[in-house]
Structure formats: C-alpha cells, structure tokens
Motif scaffolding. Structure first.
Motif, PDB file in Angstrom:
ATOM      1  N   ILE A 145      74.042  31.439  54.534  1.00 48.84           N
ATOM      2  CA  ILE A 145      73.376  32.573  53.891  1.00 48.84           C
ATOM      3  C   ILE A 145      72.076  32.130  53.216  1.00 48.84           C
ATOM      4  O   ILE A 145      71.034  32.793  53.308  1.00 48.84           O
ATOM      5  CB  ILE A 145      74.329  33.224  52.868  1.00 48.84           C
ATOM      6  CG1 ILE A 145      75.423  33.999  53.588  1.00 48.84           C
ATOM      7  CG2 ILE A 145      73.564  34.153  51.928  1.00 48.84           C
ATOM      8  CD1 ILE A 145      76.433  34.616  52.668  1.00 48.84           C
ATOM      9  N   GLN A 146      72.108  30.989  52.553  1.00 47.87           N
ATOM     10  CA  GLN A 146      70.936  30.522  51.822  1.00 47.87           C
ATOM     11  C   GLN A 146      69.753  30.251  52.753  1.00 47.87           C
ATOM     12  O   GLN A 146      68.611  30.482  52.377  1.00 47.87           O
ATOM     13  CB  GLN A 146      71.286  29.249  51.040  1.00 47.87           C
ATOM     14  CG  GLN A 146      72.321  29.437  49.949  1.00 47.87           C
ATOM     15  CD  GLN A 146      71.785  30.260  48.790  1.00 47.87           C
ATOM     16  OE1 GLN A 146      70.576  30.339  48.585  1.00 47.87           O
ATOM     17  NE2 GLN A 146      72.687  30.883  48.053  1.00 47.87           N
ATOM     18  N   PHE A 147      70.032  29.762  53.967  1.00 48.25           N
ATOM     19  CA  PHE A 147      68.953  29.357  54.862  1.00 48.25           C
ATOM     20  C   PHE A 147      68.646  30.382  55.945  1.00 48.25           C
ATOM     21  O   PHE A 147      67.573  30.321  56.555  1.00 48.25           O
ATOM     22  CB  PHE A 147      69.297  28.024  55.534  1.00 48.25           C
ATOM     23  CG  PHE A 147      69.259  26.852  54.591  1.00 48.25           C
ATOM     24  CD1 PHE A 147      68.061  26.231  54.290  1.00 48.25           C
ATOM     25  CD2 PHE A 147      70.412  26.384  53.993  1.00 48.25           C
ATOM     26  CE1 PHE A 147      68.020  25.160  53.409  1.00 48.25           C
ATOM     27  CE2 PHE A 147      70.385  25.318  53.117  1.00 48.25           C
ATOM     28  CZ  PHE A 147      69.177  24.705  52.812  1.00 48.25           C
ATOM     29  N   SER A 148      69.544  31.307  56.220  1.00 45.52           N
ATOM     30  CA  SER A 148      69.326  32.235  57.339  1.00 45.52           C
ATOM     31  C   SER A 148      69.560  33.681  56.970  1.00 45.52           C
ATOM     32  O   SER A 148      69.663  34.529  57.852  1.00 45.52           O
ATOM     33  CB  SER A 148      70.259  31.856  58.513  1.00 45.52           C
ATOM     34  OG  SER A 148      70.083  30.520  58.902  1.00 45.52           O
ATOM     35  N   SER A 149      69.664  33.994  55.689  1.00 44.19           N
ATOM     36  CA  SER A 149      69.974  35.375  55.301  1.00 44.19           C
ATOM     37  C   SER A 149      68.834  36.332  55.607  1.00 44.19           C
ATOM     38  O   SER A 149      69.057  37.538  55.748  1.00 44.19           O
ATOM     39  CB  SER A 149      70.323  35.431  53.814  1.00 44.19           C
ATOM     40  OG  SER A 149      69.254  34.930  53.030  1.00 44.19           O
ATOM     41  N   LYS A 157      65.479  41.823  49.679  1.00 41.70           N
ATOM     42  CA  LYS A 157      66.578  42.583  49.089  1.00 41.70           C
ATOM     43  C   LYS A 157      67.871  42.360  49.876  1.00 41.70           C
ATOM     44  O   LYS A 157      68.936  42.131  49.292  1.00 41.70           O
ATOM     45  CB  LYS A 157      66.208  44.062  49.074  1.00 41.70           C
ATOM     46  CG  LYS A 157      67.292  44.943  48.441  1.00 41.70           C
ATOM     47  CD  LYS A 157      66.873  46.396  48.450  1.00 41.70           C
ATOM     48  CE  LYS A 157      67.962  47.272  47.850  1.00 41.70           C
ATOM     49  NZ  LYS A 157      67.592  48.707  47.885  1.00 41.70           N
ATOM     50  N   THR A 158      67.809  42.391  51.204  1.00 48.13           N
ATOM     51  CA  THR A 158      68.988  42.123  52.032  1.00 48.13           C
ATOM     52  C   THR A 158      69.488  40.704  51.828  1.00 48.13           C
ATOM     53  O   THR A 158      70.693  40.456  51.709  1.00 48.13           O
ATOM     54  CB  THR A 158      68.641  42.357  53.511  1.00 48.13           C
ATOM     55  OG1 THR A 158      68.166  43.695  53.675  1.00 48.13           O
ATOM     56  CG2 THR A 158      69.863  42.134  54.388  1.00 48.13           C
ATOM     57  N   SER A 159      68.523  39.767  51.775  1.00 50.10           N
ATOM     58  CA  SER A 159      68.909  38.369  51.553  1.00 50.10           C
ATOM     59  C   SER A 159      69.580  38.186  50.203  1.00 50.10           C
ATOM     60  O   SER A 159      70.556  37.445  50.079  1.00 50.10           O
ATOM     61  CB  SER A 159      67.679  37.472  51.661  1.00 50.10           C
ATOM     62  OG  SER A 159      68.010  36.134  51.385  1.00 50.10           O
ATOM     63  N   GLN A 160      69.054  38.859  49.196  1.00 50.37           N
ATOM     64  CA  GLN A 160      69.664  38.749  47.869  1.00 50.37           C
ATOM     65  C   GLN A 160      71.087  39.311  47.858  1.00 50.37           C
ATOM     66  O   GLN A 160      71.980  38.756  47.202  1.00 50.37           O
ATOM     67  CB  GLN A 160      68.804  39.478  46.847  1.00 50.37           C
ATOM     68  CG  GLN A 160      67.493  38.772  46.529  1.00 50.37           C
ATOM     69  CD  GLN A 160      66.634  39.561  45.565  1.00 50.37           C
ATOM     70  OE1 GLN A 160      67.026  40.644  45.129  1.00 50.37           O
ATOM     71  NE2 GLN A 160      65.458  39.031  45.244  1.00 50.37           N
ATOM     72  N   GLU A 161      71.326  40.383  48.590  1.00 56.99           N
ATOM     73  CA  GLU A 161      72.676  40.931  48.647  1.00 56.99           C
ATOM     74  C   GLU A 161      73.646  39.957  49.328  1.00 56.99           C
ATOM     75  O   GLU A 161      74.775  39.749  48.856  1.00 56.99           O
ATOM     76  CB  GLU A 161      72.664  42.273  49.388  1.00 56.99           C
ATOM     77  CG  GLU A 161      72.001  43.400  48.592  1.00 56.99           C
ATOM     78  CD  GLU A 161      72.118  44.735  49.301  1.00 56.99           C
ATOM     79  OE1 GLU A 161      72.612  44.739  50.450  1.00 56.99           O
ATOM     80  OE2 GLU A 161      71.731  45.757  48.729  1.00 56.99           O
ATOM     81  N   TRP A 162      73.201  39.373  50.436  1.00 55.14           N
ATOM     82  CA  TRP A 162      74.051  38.389  51.103  1.00 55.14           C
ATOM     83  C   TRP A 162      74.317  37.181  50.198  1.00 55.14           C
ATOM     84  O   TRP A 162      75.436  36.667  50.141  1.00 55.14           O
ATOM     85  CB  TRP A 162      73.415  37.934  52.418  1.00 55.14           C
ATOM     86  CG  TRP A 162      73.599  38.896  53.550  1.00 55.14           C
ATOM     87  CD1 TRP A 162      72.654  39.641  54.171  1.00 55.14           C
ATOM     88  CD2 TRP A 162      74.836  39.195  54.202  1.00 55.14           C
ATOM     89  NE1 TRP A 162      73.196  40.406  55.173  1.00 55.14           N
ATOM     90  CE2 TRP A 162      74.545  40.151  55.213  1.00 55.14           C
ATOM     91  CE3 TRP A 162      76.147  38.777  54.043  1.00 55.14           C
ATOM     92  CZ2 TRP A 162      75.524  40.670  56.051  1.00 55.14           C
ATOM     93  CZ3 TRP A 162      77.118  39.284  54.872  1.00 55.14           C
ATOM     94  CH2 TRP A 162      76.823  40.222  55.865  1.00 55.14           C
ATOM     95  N   GLN A 163      73.275  36.712  49.529  1.00 52.71           N
ATOM     96  CA  GLN A 163      73.462  35.585  48.623  1.00 52.71           C
ATOM     97  C   GLN A 163      74.407  35.939  47.468  1.00 52.71           C
ATOM     98  O   GLN A 163      75.218  35.114  47.035  1.00 52.71           O
ATOM     99  CB  GLN A 163      72.115  35.123  48.088  1.00 52.71           C
ATOM    100  CG  GLN A 163      71.213  34.493  49.139  1.00 52.71           C
ATOM    101  CD  GLN A 163      69.848  34.120  48.594  1.00 52.71           C
ATOM    102  OE1 GLN A 163      69.618  34.217  47.381  1.00 52.71           O
ATOM    103  NE2 GLN A 163      68.955  33.693  49.474  1.00 52.71           N
ATOM    104  N   MET A 164      74.306  37.173  46.984  1.00 58.16           N
ATOM    105  CA  MET A 164      75.205  37.598  45.916  1.00 58.16           C
ATOM    106  C   MET A 164      76.648  37.650  46.407  1.00 58.16           C
ATOM    107  O   MET A 164      77.582  37.270  45.680  1.00 58.16           O
ATOM    108  CB  MET A 164      74.773  38.972  45.395  1.00 58.16           C
ATOM    109  CG  MET A 164      75.396  39.322  44.068  1.00 58.16           C
ATOM    110  SD  MET A 164      74.849  38.194  42.774  1.00 58.16           S
ATOM    111  CE  MET A 164      75.914  38.732  41.428  1.00 58.16           C
ATOM    112  N   ILE A 165      76.834  38.094  47.658  1.00 64.08           N
ATOM    113  CA  ILE A 165      78.176  38.100  48.239  1.00 64.08           C
ATOM    114  C   ILE A 165      78.717  36.677  48.317  1.00 64.08           C
ATOM    115  O   ILE A 165      79.888  36.405  48.003  1.00 64.08           O
ATOM    116  CB  ILE A 165      78.150  38.770  49.622  1.00 64.08           C
ATOM    117  CG1 ILE A 165      77.910  40.280  49.475  1.00 64.08           C
ATOM    118  CG2 ILE A 165      79.459  38.517  50.378  1.00 64.08           C
ATOM    119  CD1 ILE A 165      77.757  41.016  50.781  1.00 64.08           C
TER     120      ILE A 165
END
Length: 482
Positions: free
Chosen positions: A327-331, A439-447
């Motif tokens: 997630i951190q590198f490909s979100s 915003k999408t990346s932040q949601e994935w990272q939060m998950i």
C-alpha cells in the motif's frame, strides 16, 4: 440346666484350643520334623481350594506397594510400573504349635501349595519381573505371598493439559477363573498406608511423581457369573518444569520478539525480512522439539494448539506487513476504496483499535473545461481586433505611401495566450488528478494502519490469555491434594 464347673470349662477350652493349634504333630522342634508333617498334610491340600466346605468362599487379601514408575507411553496408552504384590489367604485346618515344632513360620516352595489365580485385568504385556519360588506359611495356616511384579497396564491417558496433566490409572486385582462364590478379594491395607509406604520406597525420580492412591472393592458381573475384584487407582502427576523450560519459554520469547516487531515502520522492508527470519526460526524450533510433544489419535494437547496459533499469528503478521508495504509504495495505482470496506475498517474497526475515524473533507474540486461561449468570445475578440487593426491602417495610409506591413502582433499574442491556456489547463488537470489519487492512497494507507493496529491488539490478547491459562493450569496442578 446342669451347672458347669469352672475346672471342666477351662479343660474343655484348653482341649479345643490345643486341638486347633496342634493339628500337626512334630516329634521334635526341628525343621526335618516340621517338614515331614507338612509334606503329609499339604499333599492333600494343593489340588483344591483349602476350605472345609465348597460352599464357603476363600478370602484373599491383596496389598501393593509402588516401587517404581518406569514410564507412561501416550501413543500406546500404557503405564509401566514395578509393584510389590502381597497376597494372603488361609489354609483351613492347618496349624501347629510353635513350641512343639520350633517356629511360627516357614518358607515353603510355591509348588507345594494351592495358589489363587489372582491377576491384573489391565495387563498388556508379559511380566518380566524375577520369579520368587517361596512363600511364607505361618503356624495359623496363614500364607504370605510377596513378590515383585513388573506391570505394563493399559491406561486411558488425558493429555489435553500437557505438560500439566494428572493421570489416573487403575490396576484391578481379581481371580481369572474363580467366581465370587469361590474367591472373595479383600483389601489388605488402607489407601493412606499404601501411599505412605510407596513414597518411602519409591526409587524412580523421573518425569512422573506419585500423587495419590485410592482403593475400592468392585464386582465384575458377566453372564457366566460374578467376579470379586479390588481396584487400585494410581494417580500420577507429571513434572512440568523440563517442558516449561524447553518448550514454553523459548516459544514465548519468539512470540514476544514478533510482538515488538510491530514497533518497526510498516513501510520498511526490514520489517518483512525480520518477520520471515522469526517464522523460519520458530519452524525449526518446532521441528526440533517435536519429539517432546505427546502424540495421540483422540485428543489434541492444548500446547499444540498454542504452538499452531502462535505460528498462524506470525504468518498473519508477515502477510499484513507485505500488504501495508504494498500500500505504501503502490497505493497511487489503486482504484478508490470500496464503500463497504471503507465503512467497515475506517468507521468501525478504527474505533475498536482506538483510532479516531477519518472525517470526509468538504473541499470541492472544480474541473475547468473550455465552454462554447468562451470559444465564441475568443473568436469574436480575435475578429474584432483584426478588423479594428485594419481600419486603423486604412485611415493612416491615405496620405502616406504604402509600405510593407509588418507581422501582426495581435495574432502572435493570441497564439501564445492559447498555448498558455492549454498548458495551464493540463497542469490543473494533473493537479486535480494528483489530489484525487492522494485521497485514495491515504484511505488505503489508513486501512493498512487500522489492520496493523488490530493485529497488534490480537497479539496482546493472545499472549495475555495464553499466559493466564498456563499459569492457572500450573497452579491447579501444583495444588492437587495428594
């Protein structure tokens, strides 16, 4: 009724007592005289039960002393012990006077006497103990048969609480052939006396210790008849210290190290390699210690469940670390988070793991696109500018000789403005796309952060419950009242 004189009563009692005690006539108080008398007397009593009437049962007293606990085989469900077995019975009508024959007891070959067929019902293997050829015969007709017995008996072992288990194995003594009307088994010593004597002479100090001994009389009822039995219940307690030191403590150390690995940054590649090394080490540890674990086909020990759950948590933490690192590198390349997943993780699980839920942003992103009115306005502006420029040029050329017209600056300006507008539009689109992707990346990272915190909490709960369970079972094992 005639009055009986005291002298006659005393004489009668003396004659009865003399007849009871002095059944054997010894010519002299020597062994040869006693053996000759016994030879003639016992020759008629070794073929059948030595009782005066076939309707009278013979009481056989049985007592045991546990000398050694050789081992418990969980796989074959057997217990191996060494016992001192003491059988006592009376030969009715046999007695002699101690002073006349010179002794109150004598050792007699076992083959010279009738011996009851007492055996242990739980026997699983041949008795390999040394044979004792003699028994004691007392002047009252009492036979004392003491011999060592190596018993390999069947025992239903419960290893669910291994290595803190307490096993209860029974040894049932009774005749093999004779019914209860012929031989009646009698308890020889009390449970307390048997336990105390067994602890005093117990030679083995291995994995098992003698916790308690219980004795009960029972009967085996079959279609052919009823058998009298005496059941000894031997309660054994396993010494858990070697297993705690060799199995539980190293396993707890590895699980604790894996627990503290959650403090490493989840996006770090070192965290994944560290967890893979721990899993490899834990697998090697289980392979080495596999021989110490009991194996049965009926019950799975609690410690095996503990090891399996520990390994499963380690694998789950490694997969979770791989997921977070991805997630951190490909979100930024992922699509938007599904609504159900966002609600489940960010709204509910986040509260469970004490992470405040993420509030949705109120910012509205406006996408600028060229409209038809703007295009028409730009066209009108261009046409007006060109027309005005031409009119101004015609008025000034009436009095002046016409010269070559320079390049129109208005057209160049408009072209540059159009290029600049297109560039600004492309930049704005890229900026909006970047903010939308962030915003999408932040949601994935939060998950990923919520799942990481959830697994960390599960680790803490598992370790706490395991520690409390192990300590409770250990305390209950040690507080068992012997």
């Amino acid at each position: 009724m005639a009055e009986v004189k005291p002298a006659e009563l005393i004489f009668t009692c003396f004659m009865l007592l003399h007849g009871f005690v002095a059944a054997l006539n010894c010519t002299s108080p020597t062994p040869e005289s006693l053996f000759n008398a016994l030879e003639s007397e016992l020759s008629t009593k070794k073929l059948t039960r030595p009782v005066k009437s076939f309707s009278r049962p013979m009481n056989v007293s049985v007592a045991i002393t546990v000398v050694g606990i050789i081992g418990v085989d969980e796989k074959s469900q057997t217990l191996t012990t060494v016992l001192w077995q003491v059988l006592e019975w009376d030969i009715e009508g046999l007695s002699w006077d101690e002073k006349e024959c010179g002794t109150n007891r004598v050792s007699v070959p076992r083959e010279k006497l009738w011996v009851p067929d007492v055996h242990i019902s739980e026997f699983m293997d041949e008795d390999k103990s040394p044979k004792t050829p003699y028994v004691y015969l007392y002047n009252t007709g009492r036979v004392f048969d003491d011999k060592p017995v190596r018993v390999v008996s069947s025992c239903r072992l419960e290893i669910y609480t291994f290595p803190f288990d307490i096993q209860s194995c029974s040894l049932t003594f009774g005749p093999y052939l004779h019914f209860a009307t012929d031989i009646r088994m009698v308890q020889g010593a009390t449970p307390g006396e048997t336990l105390q004597e067994s602890r005093e002479v117990l030679e083995t100090n291995g994995e098992w210790e003698l916790a308690d001994i219980d004795i009960a009389r029972s009967s085996l009822v079959l279609d052919v008849g009823k058998y009298s039995e005496v059941k000894y219940c031997i309660i054994l307690r396993r010494r858990p210290v070697p297993y705690v030191v060799n199995l539980l403590i190293p396993s707890c150390f590895l699980i604790t190290v894996d627990l503290f690995s959650f403090l490493l940054p989840p996006q770090s590649v070192d965290r994944s390699s560290f967890k893979m090394t721990l899993i490899l080490g834990y697998t090697v540890f289980l392979l080495i210690m596999n021989d110490l674990l009991p194996v049965t086909g009926e019950t799975t020990p609690l410690i095996n469940v503990f090891f399996s759950i520990s390994l499963a948590l380690m694998v789950a933490s490694l997969l979770e670390t791989v997921f977070i690192t991805n997630i951190q590198f490909s979100s930024t390349q992922y699509s938007a988070v599904p609504h159900w997943l966002s609600v489940l993780v960010l709204q509910y699980l986040a509260v469970v793991v004490c992470i405040p839920p993420v509030k949705k942003s109120n910012r509205i992103t406006v996408f600028l696109k060229p409209s038809t009115e703007d295009s028409a306005m730009n066209t009108n502006i261009s046409s007006i500018s060109v027309r005005d420029f031409q009119s101004v040029s015609n008025d000034t050329d009436d009095s002046v000789k016409p010269r070559p017209a320079p390049p129109e600056p208005t057209d160049l300006t408009l072209d540059e403005l159009r290029k600049l507008s297109r560039d600004l539009m492309a930049i704005r689109l890229q900026v909006d796309k970047h903010f939308h992707g962030s915003k999408t990346s932040q949601e994935w990272q939060m998950i990923g952060i919520v799942i990481d915190r959830l697994l960390f909490g599960l680790y803490i709960i598992f370790i706490s419950v395991s520690f409390i369970t192990i300590m409770s079972i250990w305390i209950r094992n040690n507080s068992y009242a012997a």
